[in-house]
Enzyme design. Structure first.
Site, PDB file in Angstrom:
ATOM      1  CG  HIS A 156       2.364   3.046   3.977  1.00 50.93           C
ATOM      2  ND1 HIS A 156       2.202   4.381   4.268  1.00 50.93           N
ATOM      3  CD2 HIS A 156       1.146   2.465   4.151  1.00 50.93           C
ATOM      4  CE1 HIS A 156       0.944   4.607   4.597  1.00 50.93           C
ATOM      5  NE2 HIS A 156       0.274   3.462   4.545  1.00 50.93           N
ATOM      6  CE  LYS A 160       0.541   3.802   0.396  1.00 49.01           C
ATOM      7  NZ  LYS A 160      -0.677   3.133  -0.051  1.00 49.01           N
TER       8      LYS A 160
HETATM    9  P1  NAP Z   1      -1.143  -6.726  -3.139  1.00 46.97           P
HETATM   10  O1  NAP Z   1      -0.737  -7.695  -2.081  1.00 46.97           O
HETATM   11  O2  NAP Z   1      -0.192  -6.396  -4.249  1.00 46.97           O
HETATM   12  O3  NAP Z   1      -2.518  -7.244  -3.769  1.00 46.97           O
HETATM   13  C1  NAP Z   1      -3.087  -6.771  -4.950  1.00 46.97           C
HETATM   14  C2  NAP Z   1      -3.725  -7.964  -5.637  1.00 46.97           C
HETATM   15  O4  NAP Z   1      -4.467  -7.522  -6.758  1.00 46.97           O
HETATM   16  C3  NAP Z   1      -2.683  -8.987  -6.154  1.00 46.97           C
HETATM   17  O5  NAP Z   1      -3.016 -10.275  -5.695  1.00 46.97           O
HETATM   18  C4  NAP Z   1      -2.841  -8.866  -7.674  1.00 46.97           C
HETATM   19  O6  NAP Z   1      -2.550 -10.090  -8.312  1.00 46.97           O
HETATM   20  C5  NAP Z   1      -4.297  -8.506  -7.769  1.00 46.97           C
HETATM   21  N1  NAP Z   1      -4.663  -7.990  -9.065  1.00 46.97           N
HETATM   22  C6  NAP Z   1      -3.970  -7.146  -9.869  1.00 46.97           C
HETATM   23  N2  NAP Z   1      -4.647  -6.942 -11.020  1.00 46.97           N
HETATM   24  C7  NAP Z   1      -5.773  -7.680 -10.929  1.00 46.97           C
HETATM   25  C8  NAP Z   1      -6.885  -7.915 -11.801  1.00 46.97           C
HETATM   26  N3  NAP Z   1      -6.961  -7.362 -13.007  1.00 46.97           N
HETATM   27  N4  NAP Z   1      -7.885  -8.739 -11.376  1.00 46.97           N
HETATM   28  C9  NAP Z   1      -7.839  -9.302 -10.178  1.00 46.97           C
HETATM   29  N5  NAP Z   1      -6.806  -9.152  -9.300  1.00 46.97           N
HETATM   30  C10 NAP Z   1      -5.798  -8.342  -9.684  1.00 46.97           C
HETATM   31  O7  NAP Z   1      -1.547  -5.332  -2.481  1.00 46.97           O
HETATM   32  P2  NAP Z   1      -2.242  -5.081  -1.058  1.00 46.97           P
HETATM   33  O8  NAP Z   1      -1.214  -4.735  -0.042  1.00 46.97           O
HETATM   34  O9  NAP Z   1      -3.206  -6.162  -0.772  1.00 46.97           O
HETATM   35  O10 NAP Z   1      -3.023  -3.739  -1.375  1.00 46.97           O
HETATM   36  C11 NAP Z   1      -4.072  -3.703  -2.316  1.00 46.97           C
HETATM   37  C12 NAP Z   1      -4.601  -2.265  -2.401  1.00 46.97           C
HETATM   38  O11 NAP Z   1      -5.168  -1.904  -1.139  1.00 46.97           O
HETATM   39  C13 NAP Z   1      -3.492  -1.219  -2.664  1.00 46.97           C
HETATM   40  O12 NAP Z   1      -4.021  -0.193  -3.475  1.00 46.97           O
HETATM   41  C14 NAP Z   1      -3.168  -0.695  -1.270  1.00 46.97           C
HETATM   42  O13 NAP Z   1      -2.625   0.608  -1.283  1.00 46.97           O
HETATM   43  C15 NAP Z   1      -4.558  -0.701  -0.669  1.00 46.97           C
HETATM   44  N6  NAP Z   1      -4.612  -0.725   0.798  1.00 46.97           N
HETATM   45  C16 NAP Z   1      -5.702  -0.125   1.330  1.00 46.97           C
HETATM   46  C17 NAP Z   1      -5.888  -0.125   2.677  1.00 46.97           C
HETATM   47  C18 NAP Z   1      -7.133   0.521   3.210  1.00 46.97           C
HETATM   48  O14 NAP Z   1      -7.359   0.474   4.422  1.00 46.97           O
HETATM   49  N7  NAP Z   1      -7.964   1.129   2.361  1.00 46.97           N
HETATM   50  C19 NAP Z   1      -4.957  -0.736   3.527  1.00 46.97           C
HETATM   51  C20 NAP Z   1      -3.851  -1.381   2.968  1.00 46.97           C
HETATM   52  C21 NAP Z   1      -3.703  -1.373   1.579  1.00 46.97           C
HETATM   53  P3  NAP Z   1      -1.084 -10.287  -9.019  1.00 46.97           P
HETATM   54  O15 NAP Z   1      -0.066  -9.822  -8.013  1.00 46.97           O
HETATM   55  O16 NAP Z   1      -1.000 -11.740  -9.316  1.00 46.97           O
HETATM   56  O17 NAP Z   1      -1.112  -9.402 -10.253  1.00 46.97           O
END
Ligand code: NAP
Length: 267
Positions: A156, A160
């Site tokens: 990844h 992550k």
């Molecule tokens: P990311 O780019 O870091 O996005 C996470 C977002 O959540 C950021 O914009 C963050 O904002 C926001 N956030 C944090 N605390 C919050 C709150 N209290 N209220 C509202 N928003 C909040 O991460 P990502 O790559 O998109 O991944 C997100 C999640 O999905 C992770 O757990 C990842 O492992 C998972 N994921 C899942 C899959 C799947 O297929 N299931 C695939 C890829 C990723 P700030 O940065 O401004 O705090």
């Protein structure tokens, strides 16, 4: 079909911004609000990248969102602790969660299952929404019946937070359910550098690679006398997850149970 009213938590994130695109481009979905802890009181159209998306308010907390708009489904793509709080709260408000956030504990999953049973509501949590990844897990489970020496290598991007990936853990669990137990490797093997053999799960080993440039990839390696089998899936961008999120939103509206894993809702 009536349109499904959706809120998205984490809309500025890599996954969340793809989900905003998918929901606003799907005819029978309606984005009614987003949860973003940093932009309370703004409209989504105020945020860079979303100028063309009109009439979607932003609230800082899930509580405020659920008190302010009527909705059917929460899509959560945030961080594990926040995501758990969001999913638990959504269910209290009779809103069905579709959660892609990874890193939930077993206790978290059990708690959500319990609430779903009490409230008779659907909730879908999937550590991997890419259809190809789900097939990779299913094919790996098929192979694990015949090959009990298995190593998982998951790769990844380096932002992550959790390791091993939710997909790797889920794959290992699915294989453990059908694999004849075996403690792999030489009984006397010793690590000369800690962690060289990776994490151990039910006698199998899981190796986590983190590098910039990667998105989400996994290879499951099977070995037996004179042969190996490799099953590999690669997600090259986050759009790869959105067809699965879409199916989950459609399915969760028809369900009144807790489901963990996209493979459990694919026909
Ligand atoms: P990311 O780019 O870091 O996005 C996470 C977002 O959540 C950021 O914009 C963050 O904002 C926001 N956030 C944090 N605390 C919050 C709150 N209290 N209220 C509202 N928003 C909040 O991460 P990502 O790559 O998109 O991944 C997100 C999640 O999905 C992770 O757990 C990842 O492992 C998972 N994921 C899942 C899959 C799947 O297929 N299931 C695939 C890829 C990723 P700030 O940065 O401004 O705090």
């Amino acid at each position: 079909m009536n349109s499904v009213k959706i809120i998205i938590a984490g809309p500025r994130g890599r996954m969340g911004s793809e989900a905003v695109k998918m929901v606003t481009n799907t005819e029978h979905f309606e984005l009614v609000a987003v949860v973003d802890h940093k932009h309370d009181g703004h409209m989504l159209s105020d945020i860079d990248g979303f100028h063309s998306i009109k009439n979607v308010p932003i609230y800082a907390t899930i509580e405020k969102t659920l008190q302010s708009v009527e909705c059917d489904v929460l899509i959560d793509l945030t961080t594990p602790e926040v995501g758990m709080h969001h999913a638990r709260t959504a269910l209290q408000y009779n809103v069905r969660p579709v959660v892609g956030t990874t890193g939930f504990t077993k206790a978290d999953l059990e708690e959500l299952d319990r609430i779903c049973q009490e409230k008779k509501l659907g909730c879908i949590i999937a550590p991997n929404f890419a259809l190809g990844a789900v097939l990779m897990m299913k094919f790996s489970q098929m192979a694990a019946k015949y090959f009990n020496d298995i190593e998982i290598i998951e790769l990844h991007h380096d932002q992550k937070l959790d390791a091993p990936s939710g997909t790797a853990v889920k794959t290992a669990e699915m294989m453990a359910a059908v694999r004849e137990f075996k403690e792999q490797g030489h009984p006397d093997e010793k690590e000369t550098i800690n962690g060289a053999r990776g994490a151990e799960f039910n006698g199998m080993h899981i190796h986590s690679v983190r590098l910039p440039g990667l998105v989400a990839h996994q290879q499951v390696l099977f070995g037996s006398d004179g042969q190996t089998l490799s099953i590999r899936h690669d997600s090259y961008n986050r759009a790869s997850f959105m067809s699965g999120v879409k199916i989950a939103v459609e399915t969760v509206m028809k369900q009144d149970i807790f489901v963990y894993g996209l493979e459990n809702i694919l026909e």
